[in-house]
Design an enzyme around this catalytic site. Sequence first.
Site, mmCIF file in Angstrom:
data_model
loop_
_atom_site.group_PDB
_atom_site.id
_atom_site.type_symbol
_atom_site.label_atom_id
_atom_site.label_comp_id
_atom_site.label_asym_id
_atom_site.label_seq_id
_atom_site.Cartn_x
_atom_site.Cartn_y
_atom_site.Cartn_z
ATOM 1 C CB SER A 1 4.165 47.056 54.718
ATOM 2 O OG SER A 1 3.460 47.915 54.170
ATOM 3 C CE1 TYR B 1 0.337 43.367 55.417
ATOM 4 C CE2 TYR B 1 0.829 45.678 55.933
ATOM 5 C CZ TYR B 1 0.747 44.327 55.458
ATOM 6 O OH TYR B 1 1.292 44.961 53.851
HETATM 7 P P1 NAP Z 1 -2.092 39.433 47.300
HETATM 8 O O1 NAP Z 1 -2.663 39.883 46.017
HETATM 9 O O2 NAP Z 1 -3.099 39.227 48.372
HETATM 10 O O3 NAP Z 1 -1.624 38.075 47.111
HETATM 11 C C1 NAP Z 1 -1.338 36.805 48.613
HETATM 12 C C2 NAP Z 1 -0.414 36.180 47.468
HETATM 13 O O4 NAP Z 1 0.592 35.515 48.763
HETATM 14 C C3 NAP Z 1 -1.197 35.347 47.319
HETATM 15 O O5 NAP Z 1 -0.267 34.395 45.777
HETATM 16 C C4 NAP Z 1 -1.270 34.846 48.605
HETATM 17 O O6 NAP Z 1 -1.715 32.730 48.093
HETATM 18 C C5 NAP Z 1 -0.463 34.513 48.817
HETATM 19 N N1 NAP Z 1 -0.310 33.575 50.303
HETATM 20 C C6 NAP Z 1 -1.290 34.325 51.160
HETATM 21 N N2 NAP Z 1 -1.262 33.466 52.028
HETATM 22 C C7 NAP Z 1 -0.075 32.864 52.152
HETATM 23 C C8 NAP Z 1 0.192 31.343 53.008
HETATM 24 N N3 NAP Z 1 -0.184 30.859 54.437
HETATM 25 N N4 NAP Z 1 0.773 30.753 52.194
HETATM 26 C C9 NAP Z 1 1.439 30.368 50.946
HETATM 27 N N5 NAP Z 1 0.767 32.241 50.020
HETATM 28 C C10 NAP Z 1 -0.010 33.085 50.951
HETATM 29 O O7 NAP Z 1 -0.863 40.365 48.244
HETATM 30 P P2 NAP Z 1 -0.340 41.741 47.742
HETATM 31 O O8 NAP Z 1 -0.676 43.257 47.275
HETATM 32 O O9 NAP Z 1 0.487 41.206 45.899
HETATM 33 O O10 NAP Z 1 0.398 41.561 48.731
HETATM 34 C C11 NAP Z 1 2.724 40.608 48.241
HETATM 35 C C12 NAP Z 1 3.003 41.646 49.842
HETATM 36 O O11 NAP Z 1 3.547 42.899 49.614
HETATM 37 C C13 NAP Z 1 2.496 41.119 50.864
HETATM 38 O O12 NAP Z 1 3.714 40.594 51.976
HETATM 39 C C14 NAP Z 1 2.158 42.510 51.549
HETATM 40 O O13 NAP Z 1 2.305 42.230 53.040
HETATM 41 C C15 NAP Z 1 3.342 43.272 50.285
HETATM 42 N N6 NAP Z 1 2.878 44.596 50.388
HETATM 43 C C16 NAP Z 1 1.511 44.556 49.631
HETATM 44 C C17 NAP Z 1 0.656 46.212 49.321
HETATM 45 C C18 NAP Z 1 -0.415 46.484 48.503
HETATM 46 O O14 NAP Z 1 -0.572 47.794 48.800
HETATM 47 N N7 NAP Z 1 -0.664 45.016 47.799
HETATM 48 C C19 NAP Z 1 1.678 47.277 50.343
HETATM 49 C C20 NAP Z 1 2.935 47.115 50.871
HETATM 50 C C21 NAP Z 1 3.796 45.394 51.639
HETATM 51 P P3 NAP Z 1 -2.949 32.637 47.438
HETATM 52 O O15 NAP Z 1 -2.744 33.318 45.618
HETATM 53 O O16 NAP Z 1 -2.813 31.001 47.128
HETATM 54 O O17 NAP Z 1 -4.201 32.746 48.281
#
Ligand code: NAP
Length: 248
Positions: A143, A156
């Site tokens: 990130s 985080y």
């Molecule tokens: P999101 O929409 O909240 O989705 C998170 C996914 O991770 C979901 O499928 C969830 O499973 C899964 N997950 C969470 N905890 C878990 C666990 N203990 N075991 C198995 N699966 C788990 O998040 P996102 O925004 O797509 O983010 C994806 C990645 O990108 C993350 O690592 C996040 O930190 C990173 N990121 C995101 C952003 C942003 O702005 N969105 C920015 C920088 C980095 P369920 O569907 O089953 O709940």
Amino acid sequence: MQLTHTPRVALVTGAGRGIGKAIAEQLAADGHTVICVSKNPASCGGVADAILAAGGKAVAKAVDVSDGAAVAAACEEILKEYGCVDILVNNAGITKDGLMMRMSEDDWADVISTNLSSAFFWIKGLMRPMTKKRWGRIVNISSVVGVQGNAGQTNYASAKAGMIGLTKSLAKEFSTRNITVNAVAPGFITTDMTAVLPEEVQQKIKSVIPLARFGAPEDIASTVDFLCSENAGYITGQVFSVDGGMAM
Ligand code: NAP
């Protein structure tokens, strides 16, 4: 340039929603068999079903990625069935924000285990056949916060900075095995994770993004897709910022 993809077995964590879903769909569109991992069986199941309905190859696996024993058991089952996972995308992540003064040890530990230790668990569980095969792609989702830090996100940011250290060290360890290890550092992307931010916070963030908008999950998926392609075989140990210019 047309990207080249040899059909392979890919595993994407956090594939149930948001960025992971977009990555899983893109890898499936390339012809790979995609193992979609998420915590909730309904979310990874829904994505795998949609890929199958679109003519792709996918299977769902509900695994809590923060649980080392559960990941080890899942890896054993997966390797029994597929022999080798060639492409591993460590994407699952959560936030449990709070200023350090108020952050509980549980909120620290949950974020570190879900966002960082999980990558260690999957790599440990899947690396042996990958190293034997002498072809592999590992992409770790970091990130902009892991690069720059952010008040209220010490847990985080530490996990995401850890993903960068893991990536660079593992790239060195695996270089002789023809396995590339890279990280992608997204900025603010429109997903459930950022939907919880109040409107005024979102506006404030947009004011410091040079491109003045949040990215889409597909913006991250296309970078991951390139890194997993045959074309990216000479790129390893790198961190790719996909953040609208935030980390310039
Ligand atoms: P999101 O929409 O909240 O989705 C998170 C996914 O991770 C979901 O499928 C969830 O499973 C899964 N997950 C969470 N905890 C878990 C666990 N203990 N075991 C198995 N699966 C788990 O998040 P996102 O925004 O797509 O983010 C994806 C990645 O990108 C993350 O690592 C996040 O930190 C990173 N990121 C995101 C952003 C942003 O702005 N969105 C920015 C920088 C980095 P369920 O569907 O089953 O709940």
